[in-house]
Scaffold this active site. Sequence first.
Site, PDB file in Angstrom:
ATOM      1  N   GLN A 286       0.913  -1.266   0.063  1.00 57.43           N
ATOM      2  CA  GLN A 286       0.027  -0.118   0.000  1.00 57.43           C
ATOM      3  C   GLN A 286       0.781   1.173  -0.080  1.00 57.43           C
ATOM      4  O   GLN A 286       1.833   1.394   0.665  1.00 57.43           O
ATOM      5  CB  GLN A 286      -0.763   0.008   1.304  1.00 57.43           C
ATOM      6  N   GLU A 336      -4.302 -16.193  -2.653  1.00 60.25           N
ATOM      7  CA  GLU A 336      -3.835 -15.140  -3.447  1.00 60.25           C
ATOM      8  C   GLU A 336      -3.602 -15.708  -4.785  1.00 60.25           C
ATOM      9  O   GLU A 336      -2.788 -16.802  -4.883  1.00 60.25           O
ATOM     10  CB  GLU A 336      -2.622 -14.233  -3.028  1.00 60.25           C
ATOM     11  N   CYS A 411     -11.614  -1.040  -2.521  1.00 61.81           N
ATOM     12  CA  CYS A 411     -10.939   0.236  -3.441  1.00 61.81           C
ATOM     13  C   CYS A 411     -11.894   0.977  -4.346  1.00 61.81           C
ATOM     14  O   CYS A 411     -11.446   1.817  -4.907  1.00 61.81           O
ATOM     15  CB  CYS A 411      -9.649  -0.129  -3.884  1.00 61.81           C
TER      16      CYS A 411
END
EC number: 2.1.1.190
Length: 454
Positions: A286, A336, A411
């Site tokens: 991030q 992931e 997001c």
Amino acid sequence: MSFIVNQNDRLTVYVEDLTHDGSGVAKVEGYPLFIHGALPGEEVEVQVGKTLKNYGFARLLNVVTSSPERIDAPCHVFEQCGGCQLQHLSYEGQLLQKQKQVRDVMDRIAKLPDVPVHPVKGMQDPWRYRNKSQIPFSERNGEVVAGFYRSRSHHIVDTDVCIIQSEEADELMATLKREMLIHGVDAYNERTHRGMLRHLVVRKGQATGEIMVVLVTSKKKFPQRDAIVAVIKRVLPEVTSIMQNVNGEKTNVIFGNETICLYGKSVIIDTIGDIQFEISARSFYQVNPAQTEVLYRHALEYAELSGNETVIDAYCGIGTISLFLAQQAKEVYGVEIVPQAIEDAKRNAELNGITNAYFEAGASEDVIPKWYEQGKRFDVLVVDPPRKGCDEKLLQTILKYKPKRVVYVSCNPGTLARDLRMLEDGGYRTKEVQPVDMFPQSSHVECVALIELE
């Protein structure tokens, strides 16, 4: 439509709203015009540009009546650069508009008018917050240019200063533009595919102060490499890592597949809260760690962990949320699709001495059912998907196995609202939404939503 808006018409209109990308919205007898640079509450004079069946675009000519929240943008290239959209709006005004953006999609897309959308958690100092800069270099009229792309283009707006990135990145960007000419290093030309330096990437550990510089070059053989390394070390004596990434492809993608360490370490360390993370040249991390901690603290609060829960972290990346959760959960399972990210996550767990977090590479919608078939049971599921939102198969998996609590980190408020509607239709109830301002001066806003099984 009784009123026809034609190209090149000059009109005076009232701005009602902002779009998700920061343009003002005015309506002429119901026909929306999108106006870059206009703010809600303003009366503006515009010239109509492109017109489509259901909406059009107009250029701002003059602000007749100004919003009380309008300010002078402090960046000298704000009107040309595509990096920020809202510097002309006071920071308090930005936070209110972002809360409204989330509220609107909760009402319109999720059909959840009664769900609380809390005020946006903002920054005390909304400048110089980016820990990563990706700066394109090119050649124009025999001169090296570098900066940021104009909105919706690959035209570089040349600048030496960006007031949302680190001062170290500014200093190095300005110096390299001068020193490249001295040392005979050509900047890359996207049109001709000639030239050496494509991008300068600067990453900074905000908590540790460690700095990585990545030179993205079109070729591996870089004759002036030692001279440029010496320049970087002179400008940034505190630099801990200098890397070369080789990208010889005719592509807009920044990084190539090969990365070489030219000086120092191949990773830098940063911390979010009390968790350490290794960051390599190509790691996802991030860009605003201070606000990331705010975001993750809310996710942890919504998870309501007592130490007995088994948690899934879907879209776990390099394990940032997983390791936060592992501090208070019995076990955390992260999944992931990017194998390298999973290797990073395992290394970050080891770095922090965390032994109750397990990671597997694959698509969440494939791996999670496999875990259930193996007899594992989960109390809480955390999702942090890309802008396109959750894969529909993952949402169907959630509805099939019914973990009692879902924490959705988003997001993109629009895709969050779409996915909440599907979960609501499947028996879940959205309790509240907390927006967090991860990208001050831009139109983006992130959210955490708490969803529970009825």
